[in-house]
Design an enzyme around this catalytic site. Structure first.
Site, PDB file in Angstrom:
ATOM      1  N   GLN A  38       0.333  -1.478  -0.087  1.00 60.74           N
ATOM      2  CA  GLN A  38       0.105  -0.035  -0.175  1.00 60.74           C
ATOM      3  C   GLN A  38       0.780   1.452   0.011  1.00 60.74           C
ATOM      4  OE1 GLN A  38      -3.484   1.160  -0.246  1.00 60.74           O
ATOM      5  NE2 GLN A  38      -4.027  -1.686  -0.544  1.00 60.74           N
ATOM      6  N   CYS A  44     -16.425 -11.109   1.593  1.00 59.09           N
ATOM      7  CA  CYS A  44     -16.982 -11.981   0.999  1.00 59.09           C
ATOM      8  C   CYS A  44     -16.136 -13.606   1.890  1.00 59.09           C
ATOM      9  CB  CYS A  44     -17.785 -11.931   0.292  1.00 59.09           C
ATOM     10  SG  CYS A  44     -19.475 -12.589  -0.016  1.00 59.09           S
TER      11      CYS A  44
HETATM   12  N1  PLP Z   1      -0.473  -7.105   0.778  1.00 61.97           N
HETATM   13  C1  PLP Z   1      -1.308  -5.683   0.613  1.00 61.97           C
HETATM   14  C2  PLP Z   1      -1.184  -4.595   1.706  1.00 61.97           C
HETATM   15  C3  PLP Z   1      -2.598  -5.388  -0.323  1.00 61.97           C
HETATM   16  O1  PLP Z   1      -2.904  -4.042   0.233  1.00 61.97           O
HETATM   17  C4  PLP Z   1      -2.669  -6.060  -1.387  1.00 61.97           C
HETATM   18  C5  PLP Z   1      -3.314  -6.263  -2.529  1.00 61.97           C
HETATM   19  O2  PLP Z   1      -4.873  -6.160  -1.834  1.00 61.97           O
HETATM   20  C6  PLP Z   1      -1.515  -7.413  -0.832  1.00 61.97           C
HETATM   21  C7  PLP Z   1      -0.667  -7.794  -0.110  1.00 61.97           C
HETATM   22  C8  PLP Z   1      -1.657  -8.525  -2.526  1.00 61.97           C
HETATM   23  O3  PLP Z   1      -0.857  -7.824  -3.860  1.00 61.97           O
HETATM   24  P1  PLP Z   1      -1.587  -8.717  -5.161  1.00 61.97           P
HETATM   25  O4  PLP Z   1      -2.976  -7.690  -5.472  1.00 61.97           O
HETATM   26  O5  PLP Z   1      -0.449  -7.640  -5.909  1.00 61.97           O
HETATM   27  O6  PLP Z   1      -1.156  -9.824  -5.131  1.00 61.97           O
END
Ligand code: PLP
Length: 373
Positions: A177, A323
């Site tokens: 993020q 969900c």
């Molecule tokens: N870690 C965090 C904090 C995330 O917000 C997300 C995705 O929403 C992920 C990991 C997973 O990333 P990716 O969608 O690239 O697999």
């Protein structure tokens, strides 16, 4: 459409798409081939790796491209914990990590590891003293996210990294993020492994990276050829890598100005909601939060009802719940900050980004005003 869900994903910048198309069409060569056009592609890929590494003050050879944040988190924890297996089998994480981390450490528990899940306060922040007291002689890995994807709260990772290294513990941070949104310096923050994902910074989906401080001690993810330092072999996803690099180049240029502008839109949305909706509660740490993330618990009605009304008006936002198996489960993050199930079901995450304007905020507030009238 008014898109207020940038924490879920972002619209790729037009120049990112252009760059990718060129590497999907004319520059389609396999970077491992030996003729001139392929060698040029190889040079572009390695230049991209260098640009992205410099962005977080990392050496060029410490960046391995992956399929995204989920893969990087899985790999960092599974392999990272193993490096210090002679020290012990204890991992420290928090209760508010993304499922990519939480489900991986749960798997590690099945493999005989013990995991401490740190509490957070009502703003989503860990207590450094709790972290210190959770450290044991056999702690091998600390995995704590840089900023939370639901609340936007930024953890003190510089302090966490220093504590980890003081105790000879490896430190992984999920920076999905924050990468491209706020400053990161892997050396200054004593980070050993860092996960990032291009689609959160106006780049393509399905491409991310894992920063690995010391790759000599790290186990391969896959067996195959020599690509990606031999750690994650397979023909490179050249178009995505080049799109990722373009997104990083733009972020280098715009990050600071974006943060100021987006944060002021967030402030406007926040004060507008507090004015319009009596009893709305902002779930945040007002001293350390991402510029664009605003998490709000609304009174009286479910998040779904409000989200449908927003959607009917072309406004995209997210509920603070996931969900699963056909049932709406309250978010583990909201439960960890002390919300009741009922409050969690009334919580919405707005996440603002580069494309948003004041007009978007005014229109969103108008829809909420009509709804609550
Ligand atoms: N870690 C965090 C904090 C995330 O917000 C997300 C995705 O929403 C992920 C990991 C997973 O990333 P990716 O969608 O690239 O697999």
């Amino acid at each position: 459409m008014i898109y207020l869900d940038h924490a879920a994903t972002t619209r790729p910048e037009p120049s990112v798409v252009e760059e990718m198309i060129s590497f999907l069409s004319d520059n389609y060569m396999n970077p491992s081939s030996f003729y001139q056009p392929a060698v040029r592609t190889r040079m572009q890929v390695e230049k991209a790796r260098r640009t992205i590494a410099e962005f977080i003050n990392a050496p060029y050879e410490s960046i391995v491209f992956t399929s995204g944040g989920t893969e990087s988190d899985n790999w960092a924890i599974r392999m990272g914990a193993g490096i210090l297996k002679n020290k012990g089998k204890h991992i420290i994480t928090t209760k508010i990590e993304h499922p990519a981390v939480l489900n991986t450490v749960r798997f590690m528990e099945e493999q005989g590891y013990e995991v401490t899940y740190l509490d957070v306060d009502k703003t989503g922040l860990i207590d450094i003293e709790n972290l210190k007291s959770a450290i044991r002689k056999d702690t091998a890995l600390i995995s704590i996210m840089h900023a939370n994807n639901e609340l936007g709260t930024i953890q003190p990772i510089k302090e966490i990294g220093a504590i980890a290294h003081e105790h000879d513990i490896l430190f992984h941070t999920d920076a999905v993020q924050t990468f491209g949104h706020i400053d990161i310096d892997v050396n200054d923050y004593c980070i050993d492994f860092l996960s990032a994902s291009a689609h959160k910074l106006y780049g393509p989906k399905g491409i991310g990276l894992l920063y690995i401080r010391n790759k000599n001690e790290f186990s391969k993810l896959l067996f195959g050829g020599s690509q990606e330092l031999g750690l994650r072999p397979g023909t490179e996803n050249v178009a995505d890598i080049m799109g990722f690099c373009k997104a990083v180049t733009i972020a280098k240029d715009k990050m600071e100005d974006d943060a100021i502008r987006i944060n002021s839109l967030r402030d406007e949305l926040k004060s507008g909601i507090l004015n319009i909706v009596k009893g709305a509660v902002i779930n945040e740490n007002d001293r350390c939060h991402l510029p664009g993330t605003l998490n709000v618990t609304f009174p009286d009605v479910s998040a779904e009802t409000i989200l449908i009304r927003l959607d009917m008006n072309g406004i995209c936002a997210s509920a603070g719940s996931a969900c699963s198996a056909g049932a709406i489960e309250p978010s583990h993050v909201l439960m960890a900050i002390g919300k009741s199930e009922d409050e969690a079901r009334r919580t919405i995450r707005f996440s603002l980004g580069r494309e948003n304007t004041r007009d978007d905020i005014v229109k969103t507030l108008k829809v909420l005003e009509d709804f609550y009238r």
